[in-house]
Scaffold this active site. Structure first.
Site: not given
Ligand code: PMP
Length: 405
Positions: A119, A198, A201, A224, A362
């Site tokens: 991203h 990261d 998600q 999220k 993104c």
């Protein structure tokens, strides 16, 4: 899982005269009543600034804020609450590492390894840092339409003595790829390379255990995973946080301030200048309790099953290009219909009450690699149903007819 839909007041509505089918969960999830009520309860009963006052409300607010930190530590199995820094979200967490650990430890000629599926928030902060200190960027490639990381060159890439940091996503927000994060961290650790995961998600979608993963840093966003927007988490390994300079200066992060010099508190407070987002931390606490009560394994299984069902049904449409792995995928499916721009797909779907996302997500460098400008994306969470996937297929079939496929 369908019975949990009643916990989400927002899902029960019509959009443009159709029942809402919310398939934009990779952008942000909806919030259960438990989170909404925790926020109003806090504002109705306990609201006061944290760490500063010695009155009852401030004591309660501080206890709630620090209680949320303890909950996060438990949620991701950190060794201590002091390894948990509250941020605005994943983006701020990564920028924090770049501007503190990065500025202190990277110099001209050093290399930062990323992957082609990152991203923008796990690319641009490193580009800014590289421009500042003279470091270089290198990328682990993604394999064609299967959308997996090409691990064949990884050992060679990490063998380079100049590599100081390896930063990668747990789950791709465009491809739905689930990366073997523990294996990647183990390879980096053998070469004393610092790792950043990261988890935007993956947190709240599958179990995330920082000790099992073996990472040095891990960042995620509350919004999220059923939590409020504007609150996120950066996990940092204790040994690293101690040596890192502060991110921003201001109130709350100091031990002592003089006219010309100051000293800092220990982590995590050293990294939390100013009034923190304590109320949303309380909301995030409620979100973690809610998700844990369902079970992260169960949520992951549901994401995966629904995504597999969607992938299978989508693949039967004529003139569709699907992106990402054929199996073992998270609840994200990206696709393109022949002769129909992704934005048109999303606009017409919206008219039918189906919320998708169209664009580069993104992931502009990844889009270039895939040879496309954009994709349409459906992304699922535990409250989505097979019936909603059927509705998506129905709407896409209608779109194909309309655009003359
Ligand atoms: N990384 C990934 C993989 C993401 O999907 C996102 C959000 N789309 C981010 C980072 C950035 O998260 P935030 O905007 O909440 O900081």
């Amino acid at each position: 899982m369908e019975s949990l839909r009643k916990d989400f007041p927002i899902l029960d509505q019509q959009v443009h005269g159709h029942p809402l089918v919310y398939l934009d969960n990779a952008a942000t999830s909806q919030k259960p009543r438990a989170v909404i009520e925790a926020l109003s309860r806090f504002y109705e009963n306990d609201n006061a600034n944290v760490h500063r006052g010695i009155h009852e409300l401030s004591r309660r607010a501080t206890e709630a804020f620090e209680g949320a930190r303890d909950r996060v530590a438990k949620f991701i199995n950190a060794r201590a609450s002091s390894e948990i820094i509250f941020t605005r979200g994943t983006t701020e967490g990564i920028n924090l590492v770049a501007n503190t650990w990065g500025v202190k430890n990277l110099k001209a000629g050093d290399t930062i390894v990323l992957t082609e599926m990152e991203h923008h928030s796990n690319i641009v902060p490193w580009q800014l840092l590289a421009a500042r200190c003279g470091a270089k960027l290198a990328y682990l490639p993604v394999t064609g339409d299967d959308g997996l990381l090409d691990l064949s060159g990884l050992d060679g890439l990490l063998h380079d003595q100049s590599v100081k940091l390896f930063a990668f996503t747990h789950v791709s927000n465009t491809l739905g790829t689930i990366n073997p994060v523990a294996e990647l961290c183990a390879k980096a650790r053998r070469r004393n390379i610092i790792t950043l995961v990261d988890a935007a998600q993956s947190a709240g979608h599958r179990p995330v255990d920082v000790q099992e993963i073996g990472c040095d840093f891990l960042a995620f966003s509350g919004h999220k995973m059923c939590g409020p927007s504007g609150i996120g988490v950066l996990y940092g390994r204790h040994e690293l946080l101690g040596d890192m300079p502060p991110f921003q200066g201001g109130g709350d992060m100091i031990a002592n301030v003089d006219f010309f010099a100051s000293t800092w508190k220990d982590a995590p407070h050293k990294f939390e200048a100013g009034t923190p987002n304590f109320a949303d931390a309380v909301g995030l606490h409620a979100a973690m309790d809610y998700l844990a009560a369902i079970g992260l394994d169960k949520i992951a299984r549901h994401d995966q099953e629904l995504s597999a069902y969607a992938y299978e049904r989508l693949s039967r449409l004529r003139g569709i290009r699907l992106f990402g792995p054929k199996k073992e995928r998270s609840g994200v499916v990206s696709f393109l219909l022949n002769n129909v721009h992704a934005h048109d797909v999303v606009t017409v779907a919206d008219q039918r009450g189906v919320a998708l996302r169209g664009g580069h997500h993104c992931n502009q460098p990844l889009m270039k690699k895939l040879g496309v400008e954009s994709t349409a994306r459906a992304s699922f969470y535990f409250y989505n149903t097979a019936g909603e996937v059927d509705r998506l297929i129905e709407v896409l079939t209608e779109i194909q007819k309309f655009f003359g496929e």
